[in-house]
Design a protein around this motif. Structure first.
Motif, PDB file in Angstrom:
ATOM      1  N   PHE A 199       0.720  -1.305   0.009  1.00  0.00           N
ATOM      2  CA  PHE A 199       0.028  -0.070  -0.040  1.00  0.00           C
ATOM      3  C   PHE A 199       0.961   1.193   0.061  1.00  0.00           C
ATOM      4  O   PHE A 199       0.180   2.414   0.269  1.00  0.00           O
ATOM      5  N   GLY A 200       2.332   1.181   0.074  1.00  0.00           N
ATOM      6  CA  GLY A 200       2.885   2.417  -0.198  1.00  0.00           C
ATOM      7  C   GLY A 200       3.163   3.347   1.050  1.00  0.00           C
ATOM      8  O   GLY A 200       3.511   4.289   0.880  1.00  0.00           O
ATOM      9  N   PHE A 201       2.940   2.759   2.220  1.00  0.00           N
ATOM     10  CA  PHE A 201       2.925   3.351   3.438  1.00  0.00           C
ATOM     11  C   PHE A 201       4.604   3.560   3.656  1.00  0.00           C
ATOM     12  O   PHE A 201       5.372   2.740   3.182  1.00  0.00           O
ATOM     13  N   ASP A 202       4.987   4.599   4.480  1.00  0.00           N
ATOM     14  CA  ASP A 202       6.314   4.853   4.703  1.00  0.00           C
ATOM     15  C   ASP A 202       6.639   3.911   5.885  1.00  0.00           C
ATOM     16  O   ASP A 202       6.070   4.351   6.839  1.00  0.00           O
ATOM     17  N   ALA A 203       7.655   3.203   5.908  1.00  0.00           N
ATOM     18  CA  ALA A 203       7.856   2.336   7.261  1.00  0.00           C
ATOM     19  C   ALA A 203       8.296   3.327   8.311  1.00  0.00           C
ATOM     20  O   ALA A 203       8.343   2.826   9.425  1.00  0.00           O
ATOM     21  N   SER A 204       8.905   4.440   8.390  1.00  0.00           N
ATOM     22  CA  SER A 204       9.219   5.143   9.400  1.00  0.00           C
ATOM     23  C   SER A 204       8.175   5.977   9.884  1.00  0.00           C
ATOM     24  O   SER A 204       8.232   6.772  10.871  1.00  0.00           O
TER      25      SER A 204
END
Length: 296
Positions: A199-204
């Motif tokens: 889903f393209g979330f930012d891991a940070s």
């Protein structure tokens, strides 16, 4: 979680084993009143009170400080149970799992189950004291144990009832430890990985951590509810010994199978925020590399 693989690199970063314990302590201090209400609900006689009526009852009978009954035992439990299960889970991931399998449910489940069992065993004495202290004021005065704090509770149980009493409810506690760790940390790791890769979330970002931990809290509450209810009733019993089978059969006979999910809402009201707070704290510790003197 520590020992996870960077989304942009194949290198495995190893973080301190105690991160999970710190997250657990912070979470337990904030959510303790909800945990107290959950324990009281699980052992309350019918008619079954609601979460809010139970909190009102505690405030009325014990005052605002009553919402923090047994806090020292809850903290001791985080220092033992939570630290052990998170620390073992991270250690196994870092040292035994292939780097390309750190997000595989097939590999993570046995890793988490072993860690949960270890945590359940290590944390059992603190859990016995925790349940007793949280329920103490709900008993008649002559039945109250009046432990001064968690250490006093452990010491008195050892002296007055023997070491076996500190292992009361070990069976369901081991089951709960396995279920909790498997459902909580594996759900978080897998959900976070899918949020980032699919889903393209930012891991940070905190919204990624929040979403993954919310899902983990929902899964953990549902899966752990039966073992949690049985464990609470066994540890709170005044009889010399109440077997798991006896408590289970008696509860089903008197209340039906639905008793296994008694207190689900207050359990989630406590475990949901608790899970979110644990992982948010852990992720911040990872971000700022607290306690890391060198990169691995």
């Amino acid at each position: 979680m520590s020992g996870t693989k960077s989304e942009s690199s194949n290198a495995v970063v190893k973080y301190p084993w105690w991160y999970g314990g710190v997250g657990g302590i912070v979470a337990c201090i904030i959510t303790h009143p909800l945990d107290l209400a959950k324990v009281r609900l699980q052992t309350a006689a019918r008619p079954k009170p609601t979460l809010f009526s139970m909190i009102q009852r505690i405030l009325k009978n014990d005052g605002p400080l009553g919402l923090y009954s047994g806090l020292t035992a809850s903290i001791l439990r985080q220092c033992t149970y939570t630290t052990a299960r998170f620390g073992c889970y991270d250690f196994i991931k870092e040292n035994l799992l292939p780097a390309d399998k750190l997000n595989s449910t097939l590999y993570l489940l046995p890793c988490s189950m072993i860690s949960g069992a270890i945590g359940g065993f290590v944390g059992n004495p603190a859990d016995v004291v925790n349940i007793r202290m949280q329920n103490d004021s709900a008993h008649e005065p002559h039945l109250r144990r009046n432990y001064k704090n968690a250490i006093d509770g452990v010491t008195r149980i050892f002296k007055e009832e023997g070491v076996r009493k500190l292992l009361t409810g070990l069976g369901p506690n081991l089951v709960r430890g396995v279920l909790m760790t498997a459902s909580q940390v594996v759900s978080y790791d897998v959900c976070k990985h899918n949020l980032v890769t699919t889903f393209g979330f930012d891991a940070s970002e905190k919204k990624t951590h929040f979403t993954a931990s919310l899902v983990a809290g929902l899964v953990a509450t549902t899966i752990c509810s039966p073992a949690d209810v049985i464990k609470t009733r066994i540890m709170n019993a005044h009889q010399h010994h109440e077997s798991t089978l006896k408590v289970l059969s008696s509860s089903i006979r008197n209340e039906g199978l639905g008793f296994m999910f008694r207190g689900w809402l207050p359990s989630f009201a406590r475990l949901g925020p608790n899970t979110i707070l644990i992982f948010l704290v852990v992720e911040q510790l990872r971000k700022y590399e607290i306690g890391m003197h060198q990169h691995f």
